[in-house]
Design an enzyme around this catalytic site. Structure first.
Site, mmCIF file in Angstrom:
data_model
loop_
_atom_site.group_PDB
_atom_site.id
_atom_site.type_symbol
_atom_site.label_atom_id
_atom_site.label_comp_id
_atom_site.label_asym_id
_atom_site.label_seq_id
_atom_site.Cartn_x
_atom_site.Cartn_y
_atom_site.Cartn_z
ATOM 1 N N LYS A 35 0.873 -1.072 -0.018
ATOM 2 C CA LYS A 35 -0.185 -0.079 -0.107
ATOM 3 C C LYS A 35 0.803 1.069 -0.197
ATOM 4 C CE LYS A 35 -0.336 -0.460 4.877
ATOM 5 N NZ LYS A 35 -1.274 -0.634 5.931
ATOM 6 N N ARG A 130 -10.859 -0.229 14.705
ATOM 7 C CA ARG A 130 -10.977 0.596 13.269
ATOM 8 C C ARG A 130 -11.906 -0.012 12.533
ATOM 9 N NH1 ARG A 130 -4.906 1.509 11.189
ATOM 10 N NH2 ARG A 130 -5.525 -0.479 10.304
ATOM 11 N N TYR A 252 18.030 28.592 11.069
ATOM 12 C CA TYR A 252 16.992 29.037 11.475
ATOM 13 C C TYR A 252 16.853 28.912 13.125
ATOM 14 C CZ TYR A 252 15.486 29.750 6.764
ATOM 15 O OH TYR A 252 15.239 30.219 5.434
ATOM 16 N N MET A 300 14.299 24.186 4.454
ATOM 17 C CA MET A 300 13.412 23.458 3.564
ATOM 18 C C MET A 300 14.335 22.437 2.428
ATOM 19 S SD MET A 300 10.959 25.278 0.674
ATOM 20 C CE MET A 300 9.450 25.837 1.686
#
Ligand code: PLP
Length: 372
Positions: A35, A130, A252, A300
């Site tokens: 999956k 679930r 940062y 990033m």
């Protein structure tokens, strides 16, 4: 030149890990769980390594169809089953086995007119809470399914809530008590139960994460007895070096301050590549094959590493973010998550290469698929 970041997928490692799963559950057939696009690895990329599996299990219809188009003729299981009438048609057309976890799914099958009976895995909620029928409602659901012309074989299935930290017998007992008079194959075990709970292996096991070399608990120390191999390595390079004086800060938020003079390497990899932004100072990383640590905040597109243990490293040095030297679980654990999430979250912008493509493609068709 593109940024030096690269994810390399190792189908041979998946093949090895699958073999390990089979040896751990020698009397069971194996649904290889692929999956989420094979936990981020790409179904097409690892598909050739699954030839010894007995079935392939996944969630998305689209992925199931892709598996059939690759030529898979053994069973394909939709782990959450169908959601609407059209899904039943696709399941019929591609001979998919479908999980059935609620009456609404039985209704969908009742309304359908498949060309031949569809095999199902009837799911019990044995305590995960679930999906699935409660043990008290299970036999009735089984009886209803058994009377339906649209349904072929009925397998009995459940899923564990905490196979990774020990106690599963309460769920096994619920399952066994509710199914004791029912025929059909049994399937209970995820990766953790494959490794640690032989009493739950039964007819079919469903390993996912261990096929990719990650620990079911999210912690490498729990799988030291199993020589799992990383199916993905994420590498990049040092693209900048700074020599800092004592008491300077990095990046940062200025979260890391030097205590002495320090060489810092800047790596072309950041959270936009899928590296966790929460990875704190101290998260392991390898530079030129030497383990060191990241320092300061992940940004990033870049992160920064301590080059103290590898004084020869400089611009162009090879960096392993995760792979066989630094396990994805180590990075995950330091960041408060599990390897599953990091593998699945590899960003689209990261170029991906297949390790042994030349040995995989038996036909040109397959090679074309693999590089697509
Ligand atoms: C994802 C999943 C698995 C595989 O779980 P792992 O922990 O990755 O081995 C097995 N069964 C079901 C129903 C699943 O959803």
């Amino acid at each position: 030149m593109p940024r030096p970041i690269l994810a390399r997928i190792h189908p041979d490692s998946v093949r090895h890990n699958l073999q390990l799963a089979k040896e751990s559950a020698p009397n069971s057939r194996v649904w290889a769980v692929v999956k989420a696009n094979a936990y981020g690895h790409g179904i097409e990329r690892i598909y050739p390594a699954l030839s010894k599996a007995d079935g392939i299990a996944l969630l998305d219809l689209d992925e199931a169809v892709r598996v059939r188009e690759l030529g898979w003729t053994k069973p394909v299981l939709l782990l959450e089953g169908v959601f609407e009438p059209r899904d039943v048609e696709i399941a019929d057309a591609h001979r998919l086995t479908v999980a059935v976890h609620c009456d609404e799914q039985l209704d969908l099958l009742t309304a359908a007119k498949p060309s031949r009976p569809i095999d199902i895995q009837l799911k019990m909620n044995s305590g995960m809470n679930r999906l699935g029928y409660r043990p008290g409602a299970y036999v009735q659901a089984w009886q209803r399914a058994r009377e339906m012309a649209a349904i072929g074989e009925i397998g009995l299935m459940s899923h564990f809530a905490n196979a990774d930290d020990g106690a599963i017998d309460w769920q096994v007992d619920e399952f066994d008590a509710a199914t004791k008079d029912l025929p059909g194959t049994r399937s209970l075990s995820n990766s953790a139960a494959v490794l640690w709970h032989p009493q739950a292996h039964r007819d079919w096991v469903r390993p996912g994460t261990i096929l990719y070399g990650a620990s079911p608990t999210g912690s490498v120390r729990h799988v030291t007895g199993f020589p799992l191999r990383a199916a993905m390595s994420l590498t990049s390079k040092i693209i900048g070096v700074q020599t800092l004086a004592p008491s300077e800060t990095i990046g940062y938020g200025r979260t890391f301050q030097t205590e002495r003079e320090m060489r810092i390497g800047v790596v072309a990899c950041g959270y936009a590549d899928g590296y966790p932004r929460h990875a704190p100072t101290g998260t392991p990383i390898a530079v030129d094959g030497i383990r060191t640590r990241i320092v300061g905040r992940v940004s990033m597109d870049m992160l920064t590493v301590d080059l103290t243990p590898c004084p020869a490293a400089g611009i162009g040095s090879r960096v392993e973010l995760w792979g066989d030297q630094v396990k994805v679980d180590e990075v995950a654990e330091a960041s408060g998550t599990i390897g599953y999430e990091l593998m699945c979250a590899l960003a689209r912008r990261v170029p991906v290469e297949i390790d042994d493509a030349s040995r995989l493609g038996e036909s040109n068709d397959m090679r074309r698929t693999l590089v697509a």
